[in-house]
Write a protein that holds these residues in place. Structure first.
Motif, PDB file in Angstrom:
ATOM      1  N   LEU A 168       0.871  -1.216  -0.100  1.00  0.00           N
ATOM      2  CA  LEU A 168      -0.305   0.034   0.084  1.00  0.00           C
ATOM      3  C   LEU A 168       0.730   1.151   0.412  1.00  0.00           C
ATOM      4  CD1 LEU A 168      -2.813  -1.112   2.200  1.00  0.00           C
ATOM      5  CD2 LEU A 168      -2.959  -0.820  -0.149  1.00  0.00           C
ATOM      6  N   GLY A 169       2.153   1.215   0.746  1.00  0.00           N
ATOM      7  CA  GLY A 169       2.366   2.412   0.817  1.00  0.00           C
ATOM      8  C   GLY A 169       4.272   1.935   1.455  1.00  0.00           C
ATOM      9  N   THR A 170       4.980   1.838   0.994  1.00  0.00           N
ATOM     10  CA  THR A 170       6.760   1.164   1.973  1.00  0.00           C
ATOM     11  C   THR A 170       7.559   1.344   0.921  1.00  0.00           C
ATOM     12  OG1 THR A 170       7.153  -0.275   3.436  1.00  0.00           O
ATOM     13  CG2 THR A 170       5.559  -0.648   0.687  1.00  0.00           C
ATOM     14  N   GLN A 171       9.019   1.275   1.294  1.00  0.00           N
ATOM     15  CA  GLN A 171       9.933   0.980   0.823  1.00  0.00           C
ATOM     16  C   GLN A 171      10.282  -0.517   0.618  1.00  0.00           C
ATOM     17  OE1 GLN A 171      12.444   3.888   2.086  1.00  0.00           O
ATOM     18  NE2 GLN A 171      11.199   5.100   2.891  1.00  0.00           N
ATOM     19  N   ILE A 184      13.213  -7.453   0.758  1.00  0.00           N
ATOM     20  CA  ILE A 184      13.329  -7.178   2.207  1.00  0.00           C
ATOM     21  C   ILE A 184      12.390  -5.645   2.818  1.00  0.00           C
ATOM     22  CG2 ILE A 184      14.899  -6.642   3.626  1.00  0.00           C
ATOM     23  CD1 ILE A 184      17.106  -8.595   2.427  1.00  0.00           C
ATOM     24  N   CYS A 185      11.597  -6.076   3.666  1.00  0.00           N
ATOM     25  CA  CYS A 185      10.951  -4.921   3.482  1.00  0.00           C
ATOM     26  C   CYS A 185      11.780  -4.011   4.807  1.00  0.00           C
ATOM     27  CB  CYS A 185       9.545  -5.589   4.513  1.00  0.00           C
ATOM     28  SG  CYS A 185       8.524  -3.725   5.199  1.00  0.00           S
ATOM     29  N   GLU A 187      10.850  -0.410   4.816  1.00  0.00           N
ATOM     30  CA  GLU A 187       9.394   0.329   5.807  1.00  0.00           C
ATOM     31  C   GLU A 187       7.995  -0.430   5.415  1.00  0.00           C
ATOM     32  OE1 GLU A 187       8.060   4.967   4.977  1.00  0.00           O
ATOM     33  OE2 GLU A 187      10.298   4.810   6.174  1.00  0.00           O
ATOM     34  N   GLY A 188       7.512   0.056   6.353  1.00  0.00           N
ATOM     35  CA  GLY A 188       6.136  -0.365   6.207  1.00  0.00           C
ATOM     36  C   GLY A 188       5.500  -1.847   6.134  1.00  0.00           C
ATOM     37  N   LYS A 189       4.824  -2.139   5.046  1.00  0.00           N
ATOM     38  CA  LYS A 189       4.387  -3.582   5.558  1.00  0.00           C
ATOM     39  C   LYS A 189       3.784  -3.820   3.766  1.00  0.00           C
ATOM     40  CE  LYS A 189       0.421  -5.924   7.116  1.00  0.00           C
ATOM     41  NZ  LYS A 189      -0.548  -6.077   8.392  1.00  0.00           N
ATOM     42  N   VAL A 190       4.646  -5.677   3.161  1.00  0.00           N
ATOM     43  CA  VAL A 190       4.118  -5.332   1.736  1.00  0.00           C
ATOM     44  C   VAL A 190       4.133  -7.116   2.582  1.00  0.00           C
ATOM     45  CG1 VAL A 190       6.088  -4.153   1.065  1.00  0.00           C
ATOM     46  CG2 VAL A 190       6.700  -6.335   1.685  1.00  0.00           C
ATOM     47  N   LYS A 191       3.534  -7.619   1.010  1.00  0.00           N
ATOM     48  CA  LYS A 191       3.089  -9.323   1.174  1.00  0.00           C
ATOM     49  C   LYS A 191       3.971 -10.212   0.044  1.00  0.00           C
ATOM     50  CE  LYS A 191      -0.987 -10.655  -0.130  1.00  0.00           C
ATOM     51  NZ  LYS A 191      -2.709 -10.988  -0.438  1.00  0.00           N
ATOM     52  N   ALA A 192       4.394 -10.942   0.281  1.00  0.00           N
ATOM     53  CA  ALA A 192       5.201 -11.344  -1.229  1.00  0.00           C
ATOM     54  C   ALA A 192       4.945 -12.939  -1.285  1.00  0.00           C
ATOM     55  CB  ALA A 192       7.018 -11.366  -0.499  1.00  0.00           C
ATOM     56  N   VAL A 193       4.433 -12.950  -2.568  1.00  0.00           N
ATOM     57  CA  VAL A 193       3.639 -14.392  -2.811  1.00  0.00           C
ATOM     58  C   VAL A 193       4.856 -15.152  -3.908  1.00  0.00           C
ATOM     59  CG1 VAL A 193       1.183 -15.455  -3.662  1.00  0.00           C
ATOM     60  CG2 VAL A 193       1.663 -13.649  -2.339  1.00  0.00           C
ATOM     61  N   VAL A 202       7.122  -6.762   8.074  1.00  0.00           N
ATOM     62  CA  VAL A 202       7.277  -5.361   7.686  1.00  0.00           C
ATOM     63  C   VAL A 202       8.287  -5.202   8.508  1.00  0.00           C
ATOM     64  CG1 VAL A 202       4.884  -5.675   9.598  1.00  0.00           C
ATOM     65  CG2 VAL A 202       7.272  -6.447  10.183  1.00  0.00           C
ATOM     66  N   LYS A 203       8.598  -3.620   8.363  1.00  0.00           N
ATOM     67  CA  LYS A 203       9.968  -3.462   8.204  1.00  0.00           C
ATOM     68  C   LYS A 203      11.127  -4.436   9.154  1.00  0.00           C
ATOM     69  CE  LYS A 203      12.401   1.183  10.141  1.00  0.00           C
ATOM     70  NZ  LYS A 203      12.069   1.982  11.209  1.00  0.00           N
ATOM     71  N   GLY A 204      12.209  -4.694   8.517  1.00  0.00           N
ATOM     72  CA  GLY A 204      12.901  -5.008   9.215  1.00  0.00           C
ATOM     73  C   GLY A 204      12.814  -7.114   8.700  1.00  0.00           C
ATOM     74  N   ASN A 205      11.880  -7.090   7.815  1.00  0.00           N
ATOM     75  CA  ASN A 205      11.777  -8.316   8.089  1.00  0.00           C
ATOM     76  C   ASN A 205      12.038  -8.863   6.411  1.00  0.00           C
ATOM     77  OD1 ASN A 205       7.976  -9.522   9.147  1.00  0.00           O
ATOM     78  ND2 ASN A 205       9.822  -9.047  10.021  1.00  0.00           N
ATOM     79  N   ALA A 206      12.906  -9.950   5.790  1.00  0.00           N
ATOM     80  CA  ALA A 206      13.092 -10.772   4.968  1.00  0.00           C
ATOM     81  C   ALA A 206      12.947 -11.775   4.536  1.00  0.00           C
ATOM     82  CB  ALA A 206      14.744 -10.595   4.795  1.00  0.00           C
ATOM     83  N   PHE A 207      12.291 -12.364   3.315  1.00  0.00           N
ATOM     84  CA  PHE A 207      11.727 -13.891   3.319  1.00  0.00           C
ATOM     85  C   PHE A 207      12.486 -13.714   1.694  1.00  0.00           C
ATOM     86  CE2 PHE A 207       8.569 -15.390  -0.251  1.00  0.00           C
ATOM     87  CZ  PHE A 207       8.192 -16.278   0.401  1.00  0.00           C
ATOM     88  N   ARG A 208      12.114 -15.687   1.447  1.00  0.00           N
ATOM     89  CA  ARG A 208      13.778 -15.395   0.066  1.00  0.00           C
ATOM     90  C   ARG A 208      12.993 -16.837  -0.220  1.00  0.00           C
ATOM     91  NH1 ARG A 208      19.686 -16.534   2.023  1.00  0.00           N
ATOM     92  NH2 ARG A 208      19.290 -14.072   1.259  1.00  0.00           N
ATOM     93  N   ILE A 209      13.358 -16.888  -1.226  1.00  0.00           N
ATOM     94  CA  ILE A 209      12.825 -18.972  -1.864  1.00  0.00           C
ATOM     95  C   ILE A 209      14.081 -19.000  -2.974  1.00  0.00           C
ATOM     96  CG2 ILE A 209      11.472 -20.175  -3.054  1.00  0.00           C
ATOM     97  CD1 ILE A 209       9.202 -18.969  -2.624  1.00  0.00           C
ATOM     98  N   ALA A 210      14.992 -19.511  -2.154  1.00  0.00           N
ATOM     99  CA  ALA A 210      15.753 -20.087  -3.059  1.00  0.00           C
ATOM    100  C   ALA A 210      16.525 -21.742  -3.531  1.00  0.00           C
ATOM    101  CB  ALA A 210      17.864 -19.584  -2.228  1.00  0.00           C
ATOM    102  N   ASN A 211      16.706 -22.317  -4.510  1.00  0.00           N
ATOM    103  CA  ASN A 211      16.508 -24.089  -4.401  1.00  0.00           C
ATOM    104  C   ASN A 211      15.202 -24.300  -3.770  1.00  0.00           C
ATOM    105  OD1 ASN A 211      18.285 -23.749  -5.853  1.00  0.00           O
ATOM    106  ND2 ASN A 211      19.900 -23.464  -3.782  1.00  0.00           N
TER     107      ASN A 211
END
Length: 301
Positions: A168-171, A184-185, A187-193, A202-211
């Motif tokens: 919605l509004g973030t970095q 990697i979020c 600032e703000g909030k994101v949904k990764a799919v 949310v801020k400071g969270n990181a998400f990855r899919i590898a192999n």
């Protein structure tokens, strides 16, 4: 040809194959020929809003016949309709064209989108979107890596071949390859799919899919380090580290003698290729040899 368009039936006659030999030769040698040829070739794949073609066609035909009773082997109204069709097709592609930005090796560019959102595109990456759809859907397509500063408003979607990100509004930072998807979020909030996997960050969270493995971790960074001339990695497969080096320095690697699934944590500076290679491969006990100026052979020690 000096001015073929002074004759309003010229393009219609071309579409109907009615140009004489001299007209045809001159037109095919003109700078506009390929443009019109491209438009005509696109007609068969054209998708447009639904409308009653037969009704519109018959209305135009009947109206023209009322004004002109002359009988010809090729009716006069066909020229008008053909020219109108060509113009409408041209307008369709003009308003539905895709705006694309791309970077070269070692290059970064900063873009301001139509809503004031900002995108910083990393090296060998590409971002595209349709201006005509922007008011209804804030959606971009990304290949490679980019950092987004999204203005608040309607949903903002980043579509990639590996997965999508909705905000919605973030970095946030998105890094995507065929078998690698990282968000990697900052600032703000994101949904990764990606496929059946979904994560709310949310801020400071990181998400990855590898192999095909899902990974999550925390970070305190406020923006990706590559913006400042240094690329950092957190337990990242070596394959992606090497890909980053290739994009940054316009080089290639012979990788058959190493395990690309090894993990690397650290960073390299963009200003010096020799230092970057040492920083990454020496701690991993991998030797590197320049086969030529742009190709490097890697061997596990």
């Amino acid at each position: 040809m000096k001015n073929p368009y002074s004759d309003e039936t010229f393009l219609a006659r071309w579409l109907n194959g009615d140009l004489d030999t001299n007209e045809k030769i001159e037109f095919e040698q003109s700078k506009d020929y390929q443009k019109y040829l491209t438009i005509v070739n696109k007609i068969d794949t054209l998708e447009s809003p639904g409308y009653d073609k037969d009704r519109i066609f018959n209305t135009i035909k009947n109206d023209i016949h009322k004004k002109n009773k002359t009988v010809r082997l090729i009716p006069s109204w066909s020229y008008g309709i053909a020219a109108t069709l060509l113009a409408l097709v041209g307008l369709f592609f003009f308003f539905n064209r895709v705006t694309t930005y791309a970077t070269d090796y070692g290059e970064q560019i900063t873009l301001e989108l139509l809503d004031g959102s900002e995108v910083i595109l990393n090296s060998k990456s590409e971002l595209s979107f349709k201006k005509s759809d922007w008011k209804d859907t804030r959606k971009v397509t990304l290949t490679g890596e980019a950092f987004f500063k999204v203005k608040k408003g309607s949903d903002f979607i980043v579509q990639t071949a590996s997965g999508s990100v909705e905000v919605l509004g973030t970095q946030f930072n998105v890094n995507t390859q065929n078998d690698f998807f990282e968000v990697i979020c900052h600032e703000g909030k994101v949904k990764a799919v990606r496929d059946t996997h979904e994560a709310i960050l949310v801020k400071g969270n990181a998400f990855r899919i590898a192999n095909n493995q899902v990974e999550k971790w925390e970070t305190k960074t406020t923006e990706p380090s590559w913006i400042s001339g240094e690329t950092s990695f957190t337990n990242t497969p070596l394959k992606q580290v090497i890909h980053s080096l290739e994009n940054q320095f316009n080089i290639s690697f012979d990788k058959k003698n190493i395990d690309q699934n090894q993990r690397f944590t650290g960073s390299y500076n963009h200003s010096n290729i020799e230092l970057a290679l040492k920083t990454i491969f020496v701690p991993m006990e991998i030797s590197y040899t320049f086969k030529n100026e742009n190709n490097i052979v890697l061997v596990k020690e």
